[in-house]
Design an enzyme around this catalytic site. Sequence first.
Site, short mmCIF file in Angstrom:
data_model
loop_
_atom_site.label_atom_id
_atom_site.label_comp_id
_atom_site.label_asym_id
_atom_site.label_seq_id
_atom_site.Cartn_x
_atom_site.Cartn_y
_atom_site.Cartn_z
N MET A 63 35.07 43.84 28.77
CA MET A 63 36.09 42.85 29.12
C MET A 63 37.02 43.42 30.19
SD MET A 63 35.68 40.05 27.44
CE MET A 63 35.04 39.35 25.93
N CYS A 64 37.94 42.61 30.61
CA CYS A 64 38.84 42.99 31.69
C CYS A 64 40.26 42.64 31.28
CB CYS A 64 38.49 42.21 32.95
SG CYS A 64 36.73 42.24 33.31
N GLN A 65 41.20 42.88 32.16
CA GLN A 65 42.55 42.40 31.89
C GLN A 65 43.09 41.66 33.10
OE1 GLN A 65 45.45 44.53 29.75
NE2 GLN A 65 44.01 45.50 28.36
#
Lengths: 255, 255
Positions: A1-3
Amino acid sequence: MCQLLGMNCNVPTDIVFSFTGFAMRGGRTDTHQDGWGIAFFEGAGVRHFVDHQPAVDSPIADLIKKYPIKSKNVIAHIRKATQGEVNLENCHPFVRELWGKYWVFAHNGDLKEFHPQLDGAYRPVGTTDSERAFCYILQTLRRRFGDCCPGRDELRPVLAALVAEIAAHGTFNMMLSSGGELWAHCSTNLHYLVRQYPFETALLSDEDVKVDFSEVTTPNDRVAVIVTQPLTTNEQWTAFAQGELKLFIDGLPQG
Amino acid sequence: MCQLLGMNCNVPTDIVFSFTGFAMRGGRTDTHQDGWGIAFFEGAGVRHFVDHQPAVDSPIADLIKKYPIKSKNVIAHIRKATQGEVNLENCHPFVRELWGKYWVFAHNGDLKEFHPQLDGAYRPVGTTDSERAFCYILQTLRRRFGDCCPGRDELRPVLAALVAEIAAHGTFNMMLSSGGELWAHCSTNLHYLVRQYPFETALLSDEDVKVDFSEVTTPNDRVAVIVTQPLTTNEQWTAFAQGELKLFIDGLPQG
């Protein structure tokens, strides 16, 4: 995932404080080290910085932390690759033009079996599900509204249906802006706060930094900060509901 | 008018030396102080920096002079406004996507009564004749070749006719790249040189800087530099002919 990190303001504001904490998650306080990017609207123009190096090591991220670029709409992203190699063309945010405006988009999540039919108006350069989703959004908006940029009230239901359709394929936390507003959609994880008068001191959770915003603002300033995980320890962040699409204008969430 | 700088190489090369001299023309050794920009291809991705401050004063230009970003195709521009205000959206180079590739374009010159009919596929964000010309080029290529990116031999006569049509409206020195090649068209003023083995020392004409390229290259490296006015005092630059469209691949002018 990313932010994801977004900022929407009523006057051009720098993002140095929030980006300093956010960038720490790009390889130090968190494991998002597969590149990063940030886009600042300035008038109708966009300053767009992407780098496939971890944000904590990047000379360009270092510049952003020191050089107060002022903007009313900013979208930033740090990447942990799920789909697509670690390279420059896969770094968010992505920028394309529609209706004579630049549109900026970044995504946190993972879309499964998402292969929309693209008619060629917007074609991905990289190999991420995210850029595919962005191309599909712009293509759909152009098909729906033709050559005329709709008002926000007209755009909202179309965009809401579109992001729900995409979110059926997986996690689709995203931010989208054409310069005058910021749209944010939450599948799983997104928080926001509005800073306004009376301003107080904020403490970063990812680094030992604090800012007394009352010293760097006027009483009329208003800034909304939207982020995957709260950036400060002493402020009240509001969580988005699952499936919520929020529109921010001049530092305020609408309706 | 403005000034253009392009670089096309067979291996990723940094442009620090050439950009250092070029940037001096953005407000010090010349009067091109209405903004500047540079775009570096890196794989299929693009690093794109624009700034409406004079290049000599810009913290971002300062970063470019110190941070050796390596690229096989670079296009840079310093602006002296003739049409369009001094703002970010009017800074070159411009970047758009066609056939799943980013295309980068910059222009030196001034087009009179140039108002091509744009069908909406590419619409200018700013107000320059240059961005209008870029949108018209991409629209025409897409109409002509549809969804398929043509080979360079197929592209050349179409592009040649197109730039000649635009150049009928005024001065149209320009550079265009989709990452694997660099096209350069001369109306009035463009020079190039090819640096290759045996490499020698080069002396910048705009600043007291020299580089011994034999120390920073391998015998296989080859770099073409294309610029409005020669950047060095001790090398042999070749002037383009008026109306010439040149294609550079792997550091070599073709045919």
